[in-house]
Design a protein around this motif. Structure first.
Motif, mmCIF file in Angstrom:
data_model
loop_
_atom_site.group_PDB
_atom_site.id
_atom_site.type_symbol
_atom_site.label_atom_id
_atom_site.label_comp_id
_atom_site.label_asym_id
_atom_site.label_seq_id
_atom_site.Cartn_x
_atom_site.Cartn_y
_atom_site.Cartn_z
ATOM 1 N N ALA A 84 0.825 -1.206 0.000
ATOM 2 C CA ALA A 84 0.000 0.000 0.000
ATOM 3 C C ALA A 84 0.858 1.254 0.000
ATOM 4 O O ALA A 84 1.906 1.319 0.653
ATOM 5 C CB ALA A 84 -0.915 -0.004 1.224
ATOM 6 N N LYS A 85 0.387 2.267 -0.725
ATOM 7 C CA LYS A 85 1.117 3.529 -0.859
ATOM 8 C C LYS A 85 0.635 4.578 0.152
ATOM 9 O O LYS A 85 1.135 5.690 0.169
ATOM 10 C CB LYS A 85 0.948 4.079 -2.281
ATOM 11 C CG LYS A 85 1.298 3.104 -3.392
ATOM 12 C CD LYS A 85 2.732 2.598 -3.318
ATOM 13 C CE LYS A 85 3.132 1.819 -4.573
ATOM 14 N NZ LYS A 85 2.381 0.563 -4.735
ATOM 15 N N PHE A 86 -0.345 4.247 0.960
ATOM 16 C CA PHE A 86 -0.882 5.191 1.942
ATOM 17 C C PHE A 86 -0.442 4.773 3.354
ATOM 18 O O PHE A 86 0.053 3.650 3.561
ATOM 19 C CB PHE A 86 -2.413 5.228 1.860
ATOM 20 C CG PHE A 86 -3.061 3.851 1.816
ATOM 21 C CD1 PHE A 86 -3.267 3.116 2.974
ATOM 22 C CD2 PHE A 86 -3.442 3.302 0.601
ATOM 23 C CE1 PHE A 86 -3.843 1.864 2.940
ATOM 24 C CE2 PHE A 86 -4.022 2.044 0.544
ATOM 25 C CZ PHE A 86 -4.216 1.322 1.714
ATOM 26 N N GLU A 87 -0.629 5.671 4.296
ATOM 27 C CA GLU A 87 -0.291 5.361 5.686
ATOM 28 C C GLU A 87 -1.182 4.233 6.191
ATOM 29 O O GLU A 87 -2.408 4.288 6.060
ATOM 30 C CB GLU A 87 -0.478 6.610 6.551
ATOM 31 C CG GLU A 87 -0.098 6.418 8.008
ATOM 32 C CD GLU A 87 -0.332 7.668 8.843
ATOM 33 O OE1 GLU A 87 -0.399 7.533 10.089
ATOM 34 O OE2 GLU A 87 -0.459 8.760 8.255
ATOM 35 N N HIS A 88 -0.570 3.196 6.770
ATOM 36 C CA HIS A 88 -1.363 2.044 7.183
ATOM 37 C C HIS A 88 -0.638 1.265 8.278
ATOM 38 O O HIS A 88 0.544 1.506 8.571
ATOM 39 C CB HIS A 88 -1.612 1.117 5.988
ATOM 40 C CG HIS A 88 -0.357 0.519 5.433
ATOM 41 N ND1 HIS A 88 0.471 1.200 4.565
ATOM 42 C CD2 HIS A 88 0.234 -0.699 5.628
ATOM 43 C CE1 HIS A 88 1.507 0.433 4.247
ATOM 44 N NE2 HIS A 88 1.392 -0.718 4.877
ATOM 45 N N LYS A 89 -1.362 0.307 8.846
ATOM 46 C CA LYS A 89 -0.795 -0.666 9.769
ATOM 47 C C LYS A 89 -0.917 -2.039 9.126
ATOM 48 O O LYS A 89 -1.966 -2.375 8.571
ATOM 49 C CB LYS A 89 -1.533 -0.640 11.112
ATOM 50 C CG LYS A 89 -1.383 0.665 11.877
ATOM 51 C CD LYS A 89 -2.063 0.594 13.236
ATOM 52 C CE LYS A 89 -1.864 1.894 14.018
ATOM 53 N NZ LYS A 89 -2.498 1.830 15.360
ATOM 54 N N THR A 90 0.161 -2.828 9.179
ATOM 55 C CA THR A 90 0.091 -4.154 8.575
ATOM 56 C C THR A 90 -0.767 -5.071 9.438
ATOM 57 O O THR A 90 -0.778 -4.970 10.678
ATOM 58 C CB THR A 90 1.485 -4.756 8.387
ATOM 59 O OG1 THR A 90 2.168 -4.795 9.639
ATOM 60 C CG2 THR A 90 2.292 -3.915 7.389
ATOM 61 N N PHE A 91 -1.476 -5.965 8.775
ATOM 62 C CA PHE A 91 -2.409 -6.859 9.457
ATOM 63 C C PHE A 91 -2.296 -8.225 8.779
ATOM 64 O O PHE A 91 -2.879 -8.456 7.717
ATOM 65 C CB PHE A 91 -3.824 -6.283 9.350
ATOM 66 C CG PHE A 91 -4.819 -6.882 10.311
ATOM 67 C CD1 PHE A 91 -4.554 -6.937 11.671
ATOM 68 C CD2 PHE A 91 -6.041 -7.362 9.854
ATOM 69 C CE1 PHE A 91 -5.480 -7.467 12.558
ATOM 70 C CE2 PHE A 91 -6.975 -7.885 10.728
ATOM 71 C CZ PHE A 91 -6.697 -7.944 12.094
ATOM 72 N N ASP A 92 -1.503 -9.101 9.397
ATOM 73 C CA ASP A 92 -1.219 -10.418 8.832
ATOM 74 C C ASP A 92 -1.303 -11.468 9.930
ATOM 75 O O ASP A 92 -1.612 -11.157 11.084
ATOM 76 C CB ASP A 92 0.172 -10.424 8.189
ATOM 77 C CG ASP A 92 0.270 -9.511 6.974
ATOM 78 O OD1 ASP A 92 -0.252 -9.874 5.920
ATOM 79 O OD2 ASP A 92 0.863 -8.407 7.101
ATOM 80 N N ASP A 93 -1.035 -12.732 9.565
ATOM 81 C CA ASP A 93 -1.096 -13.834 10.529
ATOM 82 C C ASP A 93 -0.459 -13.451 11.863
ATOM 83 O O ASP A 93 0.666 -12.949 11.907
ATOM 84 C CB ASP A 93 -0.351 -15.054 9.977
ATOM 85 C CG ASP A 93 -1.192 -15.859 8.983
ATOM 86 O OD1 ASP A 93 -2.421 -15.727 8.992
ATOM 87 O OD2 ASP A 93 -0.595 -16.617 8.194
ATOM 88 N N GLY A 94 -1.218 -13.665 12.927
ATOM 89 C CA GLY A 94 -0.718 -13.364 14.265
ATOM 90 C C GLY A 94 -1.072 -11.983 14.770
ATOM 91 O O GLY A 94 -0.985 -11.716 15.974
ATOM 92 N N ASP A 95 -1.474 -11.082 13.868
ATOM 93 C CA ASP A 95 -1.846 -9.726 14.284
ATOM 94 C C ASP A 95 -3.267 -9.712 14.833
ATOM 95 O O ASP A 95 -4.130 -10.489 14.408
ATOM 96 C CB ASP A 95 -1.726 -8.758 13.112
ATOM 97 C CG ASP A 95 -0.275 -8.525 12.710
ATOM 98 O OD1 ASP A 95 0.602 -8.650 13.581
ATOM 99 O OD2 ASP A 95 -0.030 -8.227 11.523
ATOM 100 N N LEU A 96 -3.503 -8.790 15.747
ATOM 101 C CA LEU A 96 -4.768 -8.762 16.480
ATOM 102 C C LEU A 96 -5.222 -7.327 16.699
ATOM 103 O O LEU A 96 -4.414 -6.447 16.993
ATOM 104 C CB LEU A 96 -4.571 -9.464 17.836
ATOM 105 C CG LEU A 96 -5.714 -9.436 18.850
ATOM 106 C CD1 LEU A 96 -6.884 -10.282 18.355
ATOM 107 C CD2 LEU A 96 -5.224 -9.940 20.210
#
Length: 446
Positions: A84-96
């Motif tokens: 993603a080219k915008f400000e974000h937080k990653t959300f993948d396996d293990g994230d809550l």
């Protein structure tokens, strides 16, 4: 806890708001272009939108995730694989994400795309719901071939299909049978080929009724998944890229399209006129190089199929009210910036005709019959033995294959596509042959 489902019936799209009643906070999942329904829901609940989750970079609609972030400060959560080219937080396996008694777990479920995730909702420690994006639909799964603009598309398609097989069996099917399935799309979406009209299901019901979850080998699954997928509209790769960088604000971009008081001025061969009026009115008088994409349930799909994202177009309608509706719908696929001019049309120098069914029945050999249905429809049942099959998405490229020594009759399954197809041919052939629309009279031949 509350789960609110929102539906865009035109794009067969579902989005969701998850409300923590104890904290009065909302997380959105896969919102559509217009943020107002989500703001209104938040106002009604006296809650704040604190996060937006995108299950992947969508191909068939534009999301308002960046606008909601700009307006409310809500965090945007996406897989790191989206790039993603915008400000974000990653959300993948293990994230809550925790929201009161709600826990939202990220599950990487590649298959439709590499960046696809599903979101498992737990409440009071119990598995309650799975938001599956374009991974698991009701009765089907997401297609793996929507990145056709990339190099080695065929190889990528098979790789994604294999990943889908594993995602379903290693991430989805292991969940409790009573977990509710909330998909991003329903029947009518081109993101799959056999979606149910139902708007939710359960893991248990899908194990019984969904072909993709039955016992089979990986090879059998891949063969079935990649076969007989519907066409890919021209705008799909464009929307993937637009969603990766984030769209302009809906509330700014739509009003920027001003209605002109002059009919047709500035519209020439370099820009098609997309005329959204009913086909009966269109045929009575329209402008040169007009395509009749009527206001209907699939307007967005056909607009983004016939008009490429590297083109501009003029938008013509019967009233200012109709034009305003259609500009908003155009924006749902990110095409509002392509509108060169929008105007009310009251008359035009060109006319098209419908062909009465009786005339075609009396002498079919007198005409060249063009079938603009999809190849799968033609394979299932060809209506006229000697017809030429050119699916509507291919007509602008392939119209030169049609002989012009006889009048041409265009048909589809019900009349919507033939209105668009006949108008395209009439514009492209410029009088080299008479072009007729069989329209709804096709029902007399089925």
């Amino acid at each position: 806890m509350k789960i609110q489902q929102f539906e865009d019936k035109y794009l067969s799209h579902y989005s969701y708001a998850i409300l923590s009643e104890c904290e009065r906070k909302i997380i959105l999942i896969d919102p559509s272009r217009n943020p107002e329904p989500y703001y209104e829901y938040a106002r009604q609940e006296g809650a704040a939108i604190t996060g937006v989750i995108e299950t992947h970079s969508h191909a068939d609609f534009v999301s308002c995730h960046l606008e909601i972030h700009r307006t409310t400060g809500a965090a945007i959560y996406v897989s790191r694989l989206m790039n993603a080219k915008f400000e974000h937080k990653t959300f993948d396996d293990g994230d809550l994400i925790e929201l009161g008694k709600i826990k939202l777990h990220a599950l990487n479920t590649p298959g439709h795309s590499n960046d696809s995730i599903s979101i498992l909702l737990e409440h009071d420690g119990k598995q309650k719901a799975l938001f599956t994006g374009d991974t698991l639909f009701i009765g089907d799964v997401g297609r793996p071939d929507l990145r056709e603009s990339q190099k080695n598309a065929a190889v990528l398609r098979e790789e994604l299909a294999k990943k889908m097989f594993r995602s379903l069996r290693e991430k989805v099917m292991i969940l409790n049978d009573n977990v509710v399935v909330y998909p991003a799309h329903g029947a009518g979406s081109l993101c799959g080929k056999s979606l149910s009209k139902a708007n939710s299901s359960t893991i248990g019901r899908e194990k019984v009724g969904n072909w993709a979850l039955r016992d089979m080998t990986e090879d059998e699954f891949v063969k079935e998944l990649i076969s007989n997928q519907p066409f890919i509209p021209a705008y799909f790769p464009y929307d993937v890229e637009l969603n990766m960088k984030g769209a302009d604000n809906f509330g700014d971009s739509v009003p920027a399209v001003k209605l002109s008081q002059t009919q047709g001025e500035g519209c020439d061969r370099t820009a098609w006129v997309v005329d959204v009026r009913a086909e009966e009115i269109f045929k009575e008088g329209h402008l040169p190089y007009s395509v009749n994409i009527m206001e209907g349930e699939k307007f967005e799909t056909w607009l983004g199929t016939i008009i490429r994202p590297d083109e501009s177009f003029c938008l013509a309608g019967e009233t200012a009210e109709q034009l305003n509706r259609m500009i908003r719908r155009t924006a749902s696929i990110g095409y509002e910036k392509l509108i060169k001019k929008a105007f009310v049309i009251t008359e035009g120098p060109l006319k098209n005709q419908k062909l009465p069914a009786i005339e075609l029945k009396d002498d079919q050999e007198k005409y060249t019959i063009v079938d603009v249905r999809n190849a799968s429809e033609v394979n299932e049942k060809k209506i006229f033995t000697n017809s030429i099959s050119i699916p509507l998405p291919e007509l602008r490229k392939r119209f030169t294959e049609i002989p012009v020594d006889k009048p041409i009759v265009v048909h589809c399954a019900a009349g919507y596509r033939s209105a668009a197809g006949s108008s395209i041919l009439a514009a492209e052939l410029q009088g080299k042959a008479e072009v007729y629309d069989l329209g709804e009279a096709i029902s007399d031949f089925k």
